[in-house]
Design a protein around this motif. Structure first.
Motif, short mmCIF file in Angstrom:
data_model
loop_
_atom_site.label_atom_id
_atom_site.label_comp_id
_atom_site.label_asym_id
_atom_site.label_seq_id
_atom_site.Cartn_x
_atom_site.Cartn_y
_atom_site.Cartn_z
N ALA A 1 38.40 79.51 70.15
CA ALA A 1 39.46 80.21 69.42
C ALA A 1 40.71 79.33 69.35
O ALA A 1 40.95 78.51 70.23
N ARG B 1 32.12 82.85 68.01
CA ARG B 1 31.22 83.26 69.10
C ARG B 1 29.89 82.58 68.82
O ARG B 1 29.28 82.80 67.77
N LYS C 1 38.10 81.73 65.26
CA LYS C 1 37.59 82.61 66.31
C LYS C 1 36.06 82.62 66.16
O LYS C 1 35.53 83.23 65.24
N ASP D 1 32.61 80.64 73.42
CA ASP D 1 33.66 81.18 72.58
C ASP D 1 34.65 80.06 72.30
O ASP D 1 34.99 79.29 73.20
N ASN E 1 28.90 83.55 65.13
CA ASN E 1 29.47 84.84 64.72
C ASN E 1 28.37 85.76 64.17
O ASN E 1 28.50 86.33 63.09
#
Length: 186
Positions: free
Chosen positions: A65, A76, A74, A63, A87
């Motif tokens: 951010a 993933r 942000k 992750d 994402n």
């Protein structure tokens, strides 16, 4: 349960910036948790990151951010049988990539270095899922890490080569034209 093993502290050698990353043992492998801050042309950026690995040092997910040049970030990143997802979007050409390389930090060099033996000449060749500097895509990046007689690690990729100073933890302490740092054990 989390057991911290080492914390690396880096200072950028080109431009302003710092990065701090802690390596910890967790129940199902390893985790890197870090925070990078830098400025380019007076504009600040900051990113927190955590990278999860299995007991074999193979990257599983991450992750990321924060904010880069005023843009909120942000992300993933996750490994799947088909390749790496950013994402939840499959990134082309990343199938078979076992390592994750976050372009903004030297922390992720630790993962293949931890698989590298201590004998000069030993190598780890890996296909990394490289989060590109624009943070909008992941691409395959072939990498070779080789232990040198002086205890350093020679890093080679198609577009970059460097002789890296490495702490006993596996963290890079000197990354030419990028970072210089130190490591606190335990």
């Amino acid at each position: 349960m989390t057991q911290p093993l080492a914390t690396a502290h880096w200072q950028r050698t080109v431009g302003e910036g710092t990065d701090r990353c802690t390596l910890s043992r967790v129940d199902q492998g390893w985790i890197l948790v870090g925070y990078a801050v830098w400025r380019v042309d007076g504009v600040g950026s900051r990113l927190s990151y955590d990278v999860r690995c299995g007991p074999d040092w193979q990257s599983l997910s991450a992750d990321v951010a924060g904010e880069v040049e005023g843009r909120p970030i942000k992300l993933r990143l996750a490994h799947s049988d088909e390749g790496w997802l950013l994402n939840d979007v499959l990134q082309p050409g990343t199938q078979g990539c076992t390592d994750l390389d976050l372009s903004f930090t030297p922390a992720t060099n630790l993962l293949p270095i931890r698989r590298l033996g201590g004998v000069p000449g030993e190598q780890v060749a890996t296909q990394a899922a490289w989060l590109k500097p624009d943070l909008d895509e992941i691409a395959r990046l072939d990498q070779i890490y080789e232990r040198t007689p002086g205890g350093q690690v020679q890093y080679n990729s198609p577009s970059f080569s460097a002789l890296l100073d490495v702490d006993t933890s596996g963290f890079v302490t000197s990354y030419p034209e990028g970072w210089h740092g130190w490591v606190d054990e335990g």
